[in-house]
Design a protein around this motif. Structure first.
Motif, PDB file in Angstrom:
ATOM      1  N   VAL A  17       0.865  -1.189   0.000  1.00 21.31           N
ATOM      2  CA  VAL A  17       0.000   0.000   0.000  1.00 21.31           C
ATOM      3  C   VAL A  17       0.901   1.239   0.000  1.00 21.31           C
ATOM      4  O   VAL A  17       2.092   1.147   0.330  1.00 21.31           O
ATOM      5  CB  VAL A  17      -0.938   0.069   1.235  1.00 21.31           C
ATOM      6  CG1 VAL A  17      -1.865  -1.115   1.283  1.00 21.31           C
ATOM      7  CG2 VAL A  17      -0.150   0.158   2.530  1.00 21.31           C
ATOM      8  N   CYS A  56      -5.883  -4.658   5.403  1.00 15.78           N
ATOM      9  CA  CYS A  56      -5.688  -4.839   3.953  1.00 15.78           C
ATOM     10  C   CYS A  56      -6.598  -5.942   3.423  1.00 15.78           C
ATOM     11  O   CYS A  56      -7.221  -5.811   2.373  1.00 15.78           O
ATOM     12  CB  CYS A  56      -4.240  -5.225   3.641  1.00 15.78           C
ATOM     13  SG  CYS A  56      -3.120  -3.854   3.762  1.00 15.78           S
ATOM     14  N   ARG A 118      -2.359  -3.817  -4.865  1.00 18.18           N
ATOM     15  CA  ARG A 118      -1.378  -4.245  -3.862  1.00 18.18           C
ATOM     16  C   ARG A 118      -0.652  -5.521  -4.278  1.00 18.18           C
ATOM     17  O   ARG A 118       0.174  -6.032  -3.534  1.00 18.18           O
ATOM     18  CB  ARG A 118      -2.070  -4.519  -2.515  1.00 18.18           C
ATOM     19  CG  ARG A 118      -2.678  -3.330  -1.838  1.00 18.18           C
ATOM     20  CD  ARG A 118      -2.901  -3.640  -0.353  1.00 18.18           C
ATOM     21  NE  ARG A 118      -3.601  -4.893  -0.138  1.00 18.18           N
ATOM     22  CZ  ARG A 118      -4.922  -5.025  -0.097  1.00 18.18           C
ATOM     23  NH1 ARG A 118      -5.691  -3.967  -0.255  1.00 18.18           N
ATOM     24  NH2 ARG A 118      -5.470  -6.203   0.116  1.00 18.18           N
TER      25      ARG A 118
END
Ligand code: B12
Length: 304
Positions: A17, A56, A118
């Protein structure tokens, strides 16, 4: 294990990220380094990292950021004194400017897009597989995969970037389609699925193979870049009932490729590459995966 703590840059790299995203998660939700020593850079501990991994994963699955932050903090609680007030922010903002546009598509598509950015294959794979299991291949293609693929394509066309994202996303989609269980003991395939000569965009025929499998039909998937001679040879050997030939762009849509398919009961020219005017009238031209599926099913014995 994280012994001396990690810098924001190291954490950002590990999680895939942006550092700005980490900072905003810290500011908005308190998902940051617990120990903030004066005049020192913030260091993230193993616990901080675990919380961020949960964050995430959940945002990657489409959960709004504020909700995901609450869950991440619940899994690895922070000392009460340090616990921040988690505020709600409008959905769809996480990820900053570094995002894939998905138009009006749903939260799962936004989650898949974030996971793709990502390079988070595990989350991409679980989002896709879950939707295929719950809603089927056609719905997953139209509502989840197409918007994200088109968004990646647009971003790439505009900037030349994101090749690695496009490749990893394509690979993960291929794997998810291949994992759709093929019917055991079903009759030998009567359907041949192939890409036109030099055509590398194979995901649409892979989607059709998976959709047919869901409906109890096996197919022979030749995949990308099938030279006309090879196609004609397979058709001569197996005499399929249906041949679907995909062309994504006009450059691969030479109508001469179809001449080796004479004698096949149903020939389908699928994809935006084909120009209707250049095709014999007997060749079918579906407008979507769902239409292509219905068309093929009508020609297969016992289909309904
Ligand atoms: C993933 C991808 C790739 C992957 C493909 C991986 C794979 N295994 O398939 C890779 C990296 C290999 C690739 C390569 C290239 N790509 Co590419 N790629 C894409 C991307 C991002 C998604 C493709 C896709 O699957 N689309 C599926 C849906 C999203 O497309 P769609 O057109 O809306 O399809 C609808 C209709 O066709 C209709 N439909 C009608 N009948 C049927 C039947 C069935 C069965 C189905 C499923 C659907 C259907 O419904 C579809 C939607 O479901 C697109 C972007 C995009 N917008 O599509 C670029 C895109 C297709 N690629 C493009 C280009 C230029 C290339 C390259 C030439 C790049 C290069 N310089 O090397 C190469 C070479 C291609 C070649 N010779 O074949 C351009 C094509 C422009 C054009 N029209 O000529 C696009 C549009 C990107 C862009 N915006 O510029 N690519």
């Amino acid at each position: 294990m994280v012994e001396d703590g990690l810098s924001a840059g190291e954490v950002a790299r590990r999680l895939g990220v942006a550092v700005t995203t980490l900072r905003s998660w810290h500011r908005r939700y308190g998902l940051g380094p617990d120990q903030h020593e004066a005049r020192h850079h913030r260091r993230y501990t193993g616990e901080d990292l675990s919380r961020l991994e949960v964050m995430c994963r959940l945002t990657g699955e489409g959960m709004p950021a504020a909700e995901a932050a609450r869950a991440a903090l619940a899994v690895h609680p922070v000392e009460a004194a340090q616990r921040p007030v988690v505020v709600s922010i409008p959905a769809g903002r996480a990820g900053g400017g570094n995002t894939i546009p998905v138009g009006g598509a749903g939260p799962e598509a936004r989650g898949l897009a974030r996971a793709a950015m990502r390079l988070d294959v595990a989350t991409m794979s679980s989002v896709i597989t879950r939707m295929i299991g719950e809603r089927g291949v056609v719905h997953t293609w139209d509502q989840l995969l197409r918007p994200v693929l088109a968004g990646v394509g647009d971003r790439h066309a505009a900037s030349g970037a994101l090749v690695e994202v496009e490749h990893l996303l394509s690979r993960t989609i291929s794997d998810a389609f291949a994992a759709v269980r093929r019917p055991a003991g079903a009759p030998a395939p009567r359907t041949l699925l192939a890409c036109a000569d030099e055509e590398q965009h194979s995901l649409p025929v892979e989607a059709l193979a998976a959709a047919l499998a869901e409906r109890g039909h096996r197919s022979l998937l030749l995949g990308a870049r099938v030279p006309p001679r090879a196609l004609a040879a397979v058709v001569a050997r197996l005499g399929p009932t249906v041949v679907v030939l995909w062309s994504q762009a006009p450059a691969t849509a030479g109508a001469a490729q179809l001449s080796g398919l004479r004698g096949t009961p149903l020939v389908v020219a699928a994809g935006p590459g084909w120009q209707r005017d250049s095709l014999p009238p007997s060749v079918a031209r579906p407008g979507s995966l769902g239409e292509a599926l219905d068309l093929v099913l009508r020609w297969l014995p016992g289909a309904g």
